[in-house]
Design an enzyme around this catalytic site. Structure first.
Site, PDB file in Angstrom:
ATOM      1  CG  ASP A  67      -0.277  -0.388   2.507  1.00  0.00           C
ATOM      2  OD1 ASP A  67       0.962  -0.364   2.560  1.00  0.00           O
ATOM      3  OD2 ASP A  67      -0.981  -0.704   3.478  1.00  0.00           O
ATOM      4  CG  ASP A 135      -8.940  -0.924  11.646  1.00  0.00           C
ATOM      5  OD1 ASP A 135      -7.965  -1.634  11.303  1.00  0.00           O
ATOM      6  OD2 ASP A 135      -9.325   0.060  10.995  1.00  0.00           O
ATOM      7  CG  HIS A 137      -5.877  -1.909   8.670  1.00  0.00           C
ATOM      8  ND1 HIS A 137      -6.044  -0.678   9.256  1.00  0.00           N
ATOM      9  CD2 HIS A 137      -4.543  -2.085   8.583  1.00  0.00           C
ATOM     10  CE1 HIS A 137      -4.861  -0.134   9.498  1.00  0.00           C
ATOM     11  NE2 HIS A 137      -3.928  -0.979   9.111  1.00  0.00           N
ATOM     12  CD  GLU A 142      -8.733   1.211   7.596  1.00  0.00           C
ATOM     13  OE1 GLU A 142      -8.767   0.271   8.408  1.00  0.00           O
ATOM     14  OE2 GLU A 142      -8.121   2.272   7.805  1.00  0.00           O
TER      15      GLU A 142
HETATM   16  C1  GLP Z   1      -0.505   0.333   8.742  1.00  0.00           C
HETATM   17  C2  GLP Z   1      -0.219  -0.375   7.397  1.00  0.00           C
HETATM   18  C3  GLP Z   1      -0.393  -1.864   7.521  1.00  0.00           C
HETATM   19  C4  GLP Z   1       0.240  -2.264   8.836  1.00  0.00           C
HETATM   20  C5  GLP Z   1      -0.607  -1.798   9.975  1.00  0.00           C
HETATM   21  C6  GLP Z   1      -0.025  -2.028  11.348  1.00  0.00           C
HETATM   22  O1  GLP Z   1      -1.382   1.367   8.690  1.00  0.00           O
HETATM   23  N1  GLP Z   1      -0.931   0.072   6.258  1.00  0.00           N
HETATM   24  O2  GLP Z   1       0.183  -2.519   6.413  1.00  0.00           O
HETATM   25  O3  GLP Z   1       0.324  -3.667   8.910  1.00  0.00           O
HETATM   26  O4  GLP Z   1      -1.031  -0.477   9.776  1.00  0.00           O
HETATM   27  O5  GLP Z   1       1.009  -1.137  11.644  1.00  0.00           O
HETATM   28  P1  GLP Z   1       2.045  -1.376  12.794  1.00  0.00           P
HETATM   29  O6  GLP Z   1       2.872  -2.538  12.415  1.00  0.00           O
HETATM   30  O7  GLP Z   1       2.863  -0.100  12.860  1.00  0.00           O
HETATM   31  O8  GLP Z   1       1.281  -1.608  14.039  1.00  0.00           O
END
Ligand code: GLP
Length: 241
Positions: A67, A135, A137, A142
Protein backbone atom coordinates in the site's frame (compact mmCIF):
# COMPACT_ATOMS: atom_id res chain seq x y z
CA UNK A 1 -5.68 -22.72 8.90
CA UNK A 2 -3.14 -20.92 11.05
CA UNK A 3 0.21 -21.99 12.37
CA UNK A 4 0.60 -19.85 15.51
CA UNK A 5 3.97 -19.04 17.11
CA UNK A 6 3.93 -17.20 20.44
CA UNK A 7 7.24 -15.72 21.62
CA UNK A 8 8.48 -13.60 24.53
CA UNK A 9 9.17 -10.35 22.74
CA UNK A 10 9.42 -8.27 19.55
CA UNK A 11 12.96 -9.41 18.77
CA UNK A 12 11.97 -13.08 18.90
CA UNK A 13 8.98 -12.36 16.64
CA UNK A 14 11.46 -10.87 14.16
CA UNK A 15 13.76 -13.92 14.50
CA UNK A 16 10.94 -16.36 13.76
CA UNK A 17 9.86 -14.27 10.77
CA UNK A 18 13.44 -14.09 9.51
CA UNK A 19 13.80 -17.89 9.68
CA UNK A 20 10.87 -18.21 7.26
CA UNK A 21 12.08 -15.31 5.09
CA UNK A 22 15.56 -16.78 4.75
CA UNK A 23 14.23 -20.12 3.55
CA UNK A 24 12.28 -18.28 0.83
CA UNK A 25 14.89 -15.75 -0.35
CA UNK A 26 17.62 -18.33 -0.81
CA UNK A 27 15.65 -20.35 -3.37
CA UNK A 28 15.27 -19.53 -7.09
CA UNK A 29 13.75 -16.17 -8.02
CA UNK A 30 11.64 -15.31 -4.99
CA UNK A 31 8.74 -12.90 -5.09
CA UNK A 32 8.09 -11.09 -1.81
CA UNK A 33 4.99 -9.17 -0.73
CA UNK A 34 6.12 -6.51 1.74
CA UNK A 35 4.46 -4.44 4.43
CA UNK A 36 5.24 -1.19 6.20
CA UNK A 37 4.54 -0.26 9.83
CA UNK A 38 6.50 -0.93 12.98
CA UNK A 39 5.79 -4.69 13.03
CA UNK A 40 8.14 -5.78 10.20
CA UNK A 41 11.06 -3.40 11.00
CA UNK A 42 12.83 -6.02 13.18
CA UNK A 43 12.55 -8.57 10.38
CA UNK A 44 13.93 -6.06 7.87
CA UNK A 45 16.89 -5.29 10.19
CA UNK A 46 17.69 -9.00 10.36
CA UNK A 47 17.56 -9.30 6.55
CA UNK A 48 20.06 -6.45 6.21
CA UNK A 49 22.31 -7.86 8.96
CA UNK A 50 22.24 -11.27 7.27
CA UNK A 51 23.21 -9.74 3.93
CA UNK A 52 26.07 -7.82 5.58
CA UNK A 53 27.32 -10.85 7.53
CA UNK A 54 26.64 -13.73 5.17
CA UNK A 55 26.49 -12.01 1.79
CA UNK A 56 22.97 -13.28 1.07
CA UNK A 57 22.11 -11.91 -2.35
CA UNK A 58 18.80 -10.27 -3.23
CA UNK A 59 19.64 -9.72 -6.90
CA UNK A 60 16.96 -12.12 -8.06
CA UNK A 61 14.31 -10.98 -5.59
CA UNK A 62 11.18 -9.23 -6.85
CA UNK A 63 9.04 -7.26 -4.39
CA UNK A 64 5.52 -5.87 -4.28
CA UNK A 65 4.42 -3.53 -1.52
CA UNK A 66 0.94 -3.64 -0.09
CA UNK A 67 0.00 0.00 0.00
CA UNK A 68 0.84 3.69 -0.14
CA UNK A 69 -0.71 6.91 1.16
CA UNK A 70 -2.50 9.15 -1.30
CA UNK A 71 -1.84 12.88 -1.21
CA UNK A 72 1.81 12.96 -0.20
CA UNK A 73 4.70 12.88 -2.68
CA UNK A 74 6.93 9.81 -3.03
CA UNK A 75 9.84 11.58 -1.36
CA UNK A 76 7.77 12.64 1.68
CA UNK A 77 9.46 11.34 4.84
CA UNK A 78 6.32 9.34 5.76
CA UNK A 79 5.58 7.86 2.33
CA UNK A 80 5.81 4.09 2.20
CA UNK A 81 8.30 4.49 -0.68
CA UNK A 82 10.60 6.35 1.73
CA UNK A 83 9.89 3.88 4.55
CA UNK A 84 10.81 0.88 2.42
CA UNK A 85 14.01 2.41 1.11
CA UNK A 86 15.14 3.59 4.55
CA UNK A 87 14.22 0.42 6.41
CA UNK A 88 15.01 -2.26 3.85
CA UNK A 89 15.88 -1.57 0.23
CA UNK A 90 18.89 0.72 0.86
CA UNK A 91 20.50 -2.14 2.80
CA UNK A 92 19.91 -4.86 0.20
CA UNK A 93 20.86 -5.31 -3.45
CA UNK A 94 17.43 -5.73 -5.03
CA UNK A 95 17.51 -4.17 -8.53
CA UNK A 96 15.31 -1.02 -8.42
CA UNK A 97 13.37 -2.37 -11.45
CA UNK A 98 12.30 -5.38 -9.35
CA UNK A 99 10.75 -3.18 -6.66
CA UNK A 100 7.03 -2.40 -6.99
CA UNK A 101 5.29 0.12 -4.74
CA UNK A 102 1.91 1.54 -5.72
CA UNK A 103 1.98 5.27 -6.44
CA UNK A 104 -0.16 7.47 -4.23
CA UNK A 105 0.74 10.53 -6.27
CA UNK A 106 -0.47 9.31 -9.68
CA UNK A 107 -2.62 11.73 -11.65
CA UNK A 108 -5.15 9.04 -12.43
CA UNK A 109 -5.55 6.80 -9.38
CA UNK A 110 -8.04 4.44 -11.07
CA UNK A 111 -5.45 3.77 -13.77
CA UNK A 112 -2.73 3.30 -11.13
CA UNK A 113 -4.91 0.68 -9.34
CA UNK A 114 -5.55 -1.15 -12.59
CA UNK A 115 -1.92 -1.17 -13.67
CA UNK A 116 -0.63 -2.21 -10.20
CA UNK A 117 -3.04 -5.13 -10.10
CA UNK A 118 -1.93 -6.09 -13.62
CA UNK A 119 1.72 -6.11 -12.49
CA UNK A 120 0.75 -8.25 -9.49
CA UNK A 121 -1.00 -10.75 -11.74
CA UNK A 122 2.24 -11.31 -13.68
CA UNK A 123 3.68 -13.29 -10.77
CA UNK A 124 2.69 -15.25 -7.68
CA UNK A 125 3.98 -13.92 -4.36
CA UNK A 126 6.00 -16.63 -2.60
CA UNK A 127 5.94 -14.97 0.82
CA UNK A 128 3.61 -12.15 1.85
CA UNK A 129 4.58 -10.26 5.02
CA UNK A 130 1.64 -8.70 6.87
CA UNK A 131 1.13 -6.59 9.96
CA UNK A 132 -2.37 -6.10 11.31
CA UNK A 133 -4.14 -2.85 12.21
CA UNK A 134 -5.82 -2.55 15.60
CA UNK A 135 -9.13 -2.52 13.66
CA UNK A 136 -8.22 -5.80 11.91
CA UNK A 137 -7.04 -4.23 8.65
CA UNK A 138 -4.37 -5.84 6.48
CA UNK A 139 -2.61 -3.61 3.99
CA UNK A 140 -5.05 -0.71 4.09
CA UNK A 141 -8.12 -2.93 3.69
CA UNK A 142 -10.30 -1.37 6.33
CA UNK A 143 -13.37 -3.02 7.94
CA UNK A 144 -16.12 -3.43 5.34
CA UNK A 145 -13.74 -4.09 2.42
CA UNK A 146 -15.16 -6.87 0.23
CA UNK A 147 -13.26 -10.16 0.39
CA UNK A 148 -13.06 -10.21 -3.42
CA UNK A 149 -11.37 -6.80 -3.64
CA UNK A 150 -8.29 -6.21 -5.79
CA UNK A 151 -6.03 -3.12 -5.76
CA UNK A 152 -8.17 -0.09 -4.96
CA UNK A 153 -8.36 3.35 -3.37
CA UNK A 154 -9.59 3.33 0.20
CA UNK A 155 -10.56 5.86 2.83
CA UNK A 156 -8.68 5.40 6.09
CA UNK A 157 -10.72 4.99 9.27
CA UNK A 158 -10.40 7.39 12.19
CA UNK A 159 -8.88 4.52 14.16
CA UNK A 160 -6.12 3.98 11.56
CA UNK A 161 -5.44 7.69 11.21
CA UNK A 162 -5.16 8.06 14.96
CA UNK A 163 -2.92 4.93 15.22
CA UNK A 164 -0.64 6.35 12.53
CA UNK A 165 -0.62 9.94 13.84
CA UNK A 166 2.53 9.04 15.80
CA UNK A 167 4.43 9.13 12.52
CA UNK A 168 3.01 12.57 11.64
CA UNK A 169 4.13 14.61 14.68
CA UNK A 170 1.22 13.12 16.65
CA UNK A 171 -1.17 15.20 14.54
CA UNK A 172 -4.10 13.22 13.08
CA UNK A 173 -4.84 16.13 10.71
CA UNK A 174 -1.52 15.49 8.95
CA UNK A 175 -2.31 11.79 8.32
CA UNK A 176 -3.58 11.32 4.76
CA UNK A 177 -7.27 10.44 4.45
CA UNK A 178 -6.88 8.01 1.59
CA UNK A 179 -4.54 5.28 0.42
CA UNK A 180 -4.05 2.82 -2.42
CA UNK A 181 -3.89 -0.79 -1.30
CA UNK A 182 -3.68 -4.29 -2.67
CA UNK A 183 -7.09 -5.87 -2.14
CA UNK A 184 -7.96 -8.84 0.03
CA UNK A 185 -8.21 -11.13 -3.00
CA UNK A 186 -4.80 -9.86 -4.21
CA UNK A 187 -3.28 -10.78 -0.82
CA UNK A 188 -4.93 -14.22 -0.73
CA UNK A 189 -3.16 -15.28 -3.94
CA UNK A 190 0.20 -15.48 -2.11
CA UNK A 191 1.61 -18.98 -1.64
CA UNK A 192 2.60 -18.32 1.94
CA UNK A 193 1.76 -15.55 4.41
CA UNK A 194 3.29 -14.44 7.71
CA UNK A 195 1.41 -12.09 10.04
CA UNK A 196 3.48 -10.25 12.67
CA UNK A 197 1.85 -8.63 15.69
CA UNK A 198 3.10 -7.45 19.06
CA UNK A 199 1.61 -5.55 21.97
CA UNK A 200 -1.71 -5.53 23.79
CA UNK A 201 -3.26 -3.06 21.32
CA UNK A 202 -3.29 -5.87 18.73
CA UNK A 203 -4.88 -8.54 20.98
CA UNK A 204 -8.49 -7.91 19.83
CA UNK A 205 -7.56 -7.80 16.14
CA UNK A 206 -5.51 -11.00 16.48
CA UNK A 207 -8.43 -12.69 18.22
CA UNK A 208 -10.80 -11.54 15.47
CA UNK A 209 -8.46 -12.80 12.75
CA UNK A 210 -8.05 -16.26 14.25
CA UNK A 211 -11.09 -17.02 16.40
CA UNK A 212 -13.67 -14.47 15.37
CA UNK A 213 -16.40 -15.15 12.86
CA UNK A 214 -15.18 -14.72 9.31
CA UNK A 215 -16.52 -11.32 8.44
CA UNK A 216 -15.70 -8.26 6.38
CA UNK A 217 -15.86 -6.36 9.68
CA UNK A 218 -12.50 -7.96 10.48
CA UNK A 219 -10.63 -7.97 7.14
CA UNK A 220 -7.83 -10.20 8.51
CA UNK A 221 -10.38 -12.96 9.17
CA UNK A 222 -10.23 -13.72 5.42
CA UNK A 223 -6.92 -15.43 6.23
CA UNK A 224 -8.90 -18.26 7.90
CA UNK A 225 -9.40 -19.53 4.34
CA UNK A 226 -5.71 -19.49 3.36
CA UNK A 227 -3.84 -22.80 3.51
CA UNK A 228 -0.42 -21.52 4.60
CA UNK A 229 -0.44 -18.70 7.18
CA UNK A 230 1.98 -18.40 10.10
CA UNK A 231 1.00 -15.88 12.77
CA UNK A 232 3.95 -14.77 14.91
CA UNK A 233 3.02 -13.01 18.14
CA UNK A 234 4.39 -11.83 21.43
CA UNK A 235 2.47 -12.79 24.59
CA UNK A 236 0.56 -9.50 24.77
CA UNK A 237 -0.77 -9.78 21.23
CA UNK A 238 -1.70 -13.43 21.93
CA UNK A 239 -3.37 -12.67 25.24
CA UNK A 240 -6.96 -13.22 24.05
CA UNK A 241 -6.33 -16.52 22.26
C1 GLP B 1 -0.50 0.33 8.74
C2 GLP B 1 -0.22 -0.38 7.40
C3 GLP B 1 -0.39 -1.86 7.52
C4 GLP B 1 0.24 -2.26 8.84
C5 GLP B 1 -0.61 -1.80 9.98
C6 GLP B 1 -0.03 -2.03 11.35
O1 GLP B 1 -1.38 1.37 8.69
N1 GLP B 1 -0.93 0.07 6.26
O2 GLP B 1 0.18 -2.52 6.41
O3 GLP B 1 0.32 -3.67 8.91
O4 GLP B 1 -1.03 -0.48 9.78
O5 GLP B 1 1.01 -1.14 11.64
P1 GLP B 1 2.04 -1.38 12.79
O6 GLP B 1 2.87 -2.54 12.42
O7 GLP B 1 2.86 -0.10 12.86
O8 GLP B 1 1.28 -1.61 14.04
Amino acid sequence: MFNIIITENYDLVASEAFRIMKSVVTKGEPVLGLATGSSPIGLYKKMIADRNTNGTSYKKVVTYNLDEYIGIPRDHDQSYWTFMHENLFDGLNIPEANIHIPRGDAEDMEEECRSYEEKLQERVIDLQVLGIGSDGHIGFNEPGTPFDSVTHVTELTQQTRSDNARFFDGDIEKVPEKAITMGLASIMRARQIIVLATGASKADAVYGMIKGPQSEECPASILQDHSHVTVILDKAAASRL
